[in-house]
Enzyme design. Structure first.
Site, short mmCIF file in Angstrom:
data_model
loop_
_atom_site.label_atom_id
_atom_site.label_comp_id
_atom_site.label_asym_id
_atom_site.label_seq_id
_atom_site.Cartn_x
_atom_site.Cartn_y
_atom_site.Cartn_z
N HIS A 141 0.92 -0.99 -0.29
CA HIS A 141 0.16 -0.04 0.18
C HIS A 141 0.82 1.29 0.04
O HIS A 141 0.83 2.15 -0.69
CB HIS A 141 -0.75 0.08 1.36
CG HIS A 141 -2.21 -0.72 1.09
ND1 HIS A 141 -2.50 -2.09 1.11
CD2 HIS A 141 -3.48 -0.23 0.84
CE1 HIS A 141 -3.59 -2.19 1.06
NE2 HIS A 141 -4.27 -1.38 0.89
N HIS A 192 0.54 -3.17 9.48
CA HIS A 192 2.27 -3.06 9.24
C HIS A 192 2.92 -2.31 10.41
O HIS A 192 2.11 -1.76 11.10
CB HIS A 192 2.53 -2.20 7.93
CG HIS A 192 1.97 -2.88 6.66
ND1 HIS A 192 2.74 -4.08 6.21
CD2 HIS A 192 1.02 -2.77 5.76
CE1 HIS A 192 2.19 -4.29 5.11
NE2 HIS A 192 1.14 -3.85 4.79
#
Length: 531
Positions: A141, A192
Site C-alpha cells: 500500500h 504494518h
C-alpha cells in the site's frame, strides 16, 4: 482423482515443525529473515500503544476506507478510464509504476517471508474480514501510494505542466493528503509496522522518480519498436514470473505479481500495436486513444466508460473458464515430457481431472458479481471489520515462534516474560522494577490467541495478559499448534493451470482496453476520429 481428494492429501499446516522457515528457506534467505524478525517484534508493543492512544470510531472508518484507495483493485478499476478519456500516456505510466511496485514488493515479501506485527496486541481494522493474508514487509500500500504521489507531484512541478496554478496547488494538497492517509493508515489499522512502511515509502519514491526520469524514453522505445524489439517485453516478463521467489507459506503475493506483470506486458504490446491503427492519434504521443469532451459530452463519456468496462468483464468471463477447461490436459502432457517447472502450493495437473468452476480467487480486478459489494463498501465507509488473532499461515507460525521464544527465555534465564521486570530486557527493551506499563501488557499479549473479540466494534482497552508458563515439552506441542492454526482459514487448493490463466487474462485486459474498446466506441457512435 478430484479436487476434494487433493485437499485431503495436503498435510495439515498445524502439524509442521516450529522450524518451518529454517526447513523451507535456503540459508541465504533464512539468515536475513532471522536478523529482521527481532525488529518486527520490537515494534509491536509500541504500535499497539499508539493504536490505543489515537483510536476512535471515526478514525477507524476513515482509515479503513482510505486503505481501499491504495489497493491494486482500486487502480485496476479506474486506470482504464484514463485510456478512454484521452490520457493514454498517463495511464501507461501509472501501469508501469504500479506493476513495478506490486512486483518488487511482492518479490521481497516472498523472498524474506517476514510476518506482520502480531495480533494481539494489535487489532487489525479493514473493510473486509479477510486481511493480512500476505507477508508484511514491505508495505505494498505504501509503495503504491508513494510511487503514484511522487510521480504526480513531479508532473505538477514540472516546467512543462499546463495545469493552472490554483488547480495545481489543489491537486498537490490532495496528493499529500492521499499519501499521508494511506501510509499512516497502515500503522493505525495494525496492518504494518514502521519498518514496513518506511521501506515501502522508499521503494515507492524510487519507482516514481524512475518513471518520471526514464518513462518518456521507455515510451519512445515501445511505440517505435519493431516486432522483434517488442518481443523483448514478454520475454523479460516471463523471466520475471519464473524467478519470483517461492514463499514458505501459501501467500497470494505471487498472484498479485503475476497479474500486474501480465498487465504490464499487455499495455506495452497493446500500445505498440495500436499505433498502427487508423484510430490512433499521434498527439500527445503515438498510440493515443481518441477522445474529445466537446464532441462527446458527459453522456457520451459515461457510455464509453460503461461499454469499455463491459468489454473487459466479457473478456475475463469468457477467457478464464475456457482456459481452465482446456489447459489441464495440455499441462498433463507437458508434465509427462518433463517440460513443466511446478511451483510450491500449486497442484500439478496429473493430480486432478478438472478445475472447479466456482474458484474463490484473490482477484486484482473484481468479478462482475463483486460490483454490488464494491459499491456498497464505497457508499458505507463505516462498515468495517476489526479482527484479533492470526489470520494467515505466516501469522500462525509467528505466534508459535514467539510463544516458543518466550518459553525458552523463561527456562534459561528466569521469567523474562513477566510484566514486572528485574532489569532484564525482554524483546530488547529495558524493564525496571515497577508496576507493569501498557507496553509491558502489550508485550505480554504477543503470541497469544484471542478469538473472543471478532468482527465489529472491539474494545479499545486491551485485556490484561500474563506471560506464558513454561512448557514441559522441548518445544511447543501439537495442541498449541492446533489451537493457533484453528483460528485461520485454510487456503483453497490451487492449480498449476491458474498461473498461465491469470497471466493470459490480465495481459488481455489492457489489450481489450486499448485495441478492442476504441473500435467498439466507434461502432456504437461514440468514437472520435478527427483531432
Amino acid at each position: 482423482m478430484g479436487p476434494a481428494k487433493i485437499a485431503k492429501d495436503q498435510p495439515d499446516a498445524g502439524l509442521r515443525s516450529l522450524n518451518h522457515y529454517a526447513n523451507s528457506l535456503p540459508l541465504w534467505r533464512y539468515w536475513p529473515r532471522q536478523k529482521l524478525i527481532p525488529l518486527v517484534r520490537y515494534e509491536t508493543p509500541y504500535l499497539a500503544w499508539l493504536q490505543e492512544k489515537v483510536r476512535t470510531p471515526a478514525l477507524d472508518s476513515f482509515f479503513a476506507f482510505t486503505a481501499n484507495l491504495g489497493t491494486h483493485t482500486f487502480f485496476m478499476v479506474f486506470l482504464p478510464f484514463l485510456f478512454w478519456c484521452g490520457h493514454t500516456s498517463l495511464g501507461r505510466a501509472l501501469v508501469h509504476i504500479l506493476a513495478a511496485g506490486v512486483f518488487i514488493s511482492g518479490f521481497i515479501k516472498d523472498l524474506l517471508c517476514l510476518p506482520r506485527p502480531l495480533s494481539p496486541p494489535l487489532q487489525r481494522i479493514t473493510m473486509s474480514g479477510s486481511a493480512a493474508l500476505e507477508y508484511g514487509f514491505p508495505s505494498t500500500h505504501s509503495t503504491n501510494a508513494v510511487s503514484v504521489a511522487v510521480y504526480g507531484l513531479a508532473l505538477l512541478n514540472s516546467p512543462d505542466s499546463t495545469v493552472p496554478s490554483k488547480t495545481n496547488l489543489l491537486l498537490q494538497i490532495i496528493t499529500y493528503l492521499y499519501v499521508t492517509s494511506i501510509v499512516i493508515g497502515r500503522l493505525y489499522c495494525g496492518m504494518h509496522g514502521f519498518f514496513d512502511v518506511v521501506v515501502g515509502c522508499i521503494l515507492g519514491a524510487m519507482i516514481g522518480f524512475a518513471q518520471f526520469s526514464y518513462g518518456p524514453a521507455f515510451d519512445e522505445y515501445i511505440l517505435s519498436a519493431t516486432w522483434l524489439e517488442i518481443l523483448v517485453i514478454p520475454a523479460v516478463i516471463l523471466i520475471l514470473v519464473r524467478i519470483h521467489p517461492e514463499p514458505a507459506d501459501d501467500c497470494p503475493c505471487y498472484d498479485d505479481s503475476l497479474a500486474f506483470t501480465g498487465v504490464w506486458m499487455g499495455v506495452d504490446v497493446g500500445s505498440w500495436y495500436f499505433t498502427t491503427s487508423r484510430l490512433a492519434w499521434a498527439d500527445p504521443l503515438p498510440g493515443t486513444i481518441p477522445y474529445n469532451y466537446e464532441q462527446i459530452g458527459i453522456v457520451g463519456t459515461v457510455v464509453r466508460l460503461v461499454v469499455g468496462v463491459l468489454c473487459v468483464f466479457a473478456w475475463r468471463e469468457v477467457t478464464k473458464p475456457t482456459l481452465l477447461r482446456i489447459l489441464p490436459p495440455v499441462f498433463r502432457s507437458l508434465e509427462k515430457l518433463g517440460l513443466l517447472l511446478p511451483r510450491r502450493f500449486f497442484t500439478t495437473a496429473s493430480r486432478y481431472t478438472t478445475v472447479p468452476s466456482n474458484l474463490k480467487d484473490h482477484e486484482v480486478f473484481p468479478n462482475f458479481s463483486d460490483i454490488p459489494t464494491f459499491i456498497t463498501t464505497i457508499r458505507h465507509p463505516r462498515h468495517r471489520a476489526v479482527s484479533i488473532g492470526p489470520q494467515s499461515e505466516a501469522d500462525a507460525y509467528e505466534t508459535l515462534a514467539y510463544r516458543e521464544k518466550r518459553r525458552r527465555e523463561s527456562l534459561s534465564g528466569g521469567n523474562q516474560d513477566s510484566p514486572v521486570g528485574d532489569s532484564r530486557k525482554p524483546n530488547g527493551r529495558p524493564v525496571l522494577n515497577r508496576k507493569p506499563s501498557k507496553l509491558d501488557q502489550y508485550e505480554g499479549m504477543m503470541g497469544t490467541v484471542n478469538p473472543s473479540v471478532g468482527n465489529g466494534e472491539a474494545s479499545l482497552r486491551p485485556p490484561r495478559s500474563s506471560a506464558f508458563p513454561p512448557s514441559t515439552n522441548d518445544r511447543t506441542g501439537t495442541a498449541d499448534e492446533r489451537e493457533v492454526f484453528s483460528q485461520i482459514k485454510k487456503p483453497r487448493v490451487r492449480y498449476d493451470v491458474e498461473v498461465v490463466t491469470k497471466l493470459v487474462v490480465y495481459a488481455g485486459i489492457p489489450w481489450v482496453v486499448i485495441n478492442v474498446a476504441p473500435p467498439v466506441f466507434e461502432l456504437i457512435g461514440f468514437g472520435v476520429t478527427l483531432l
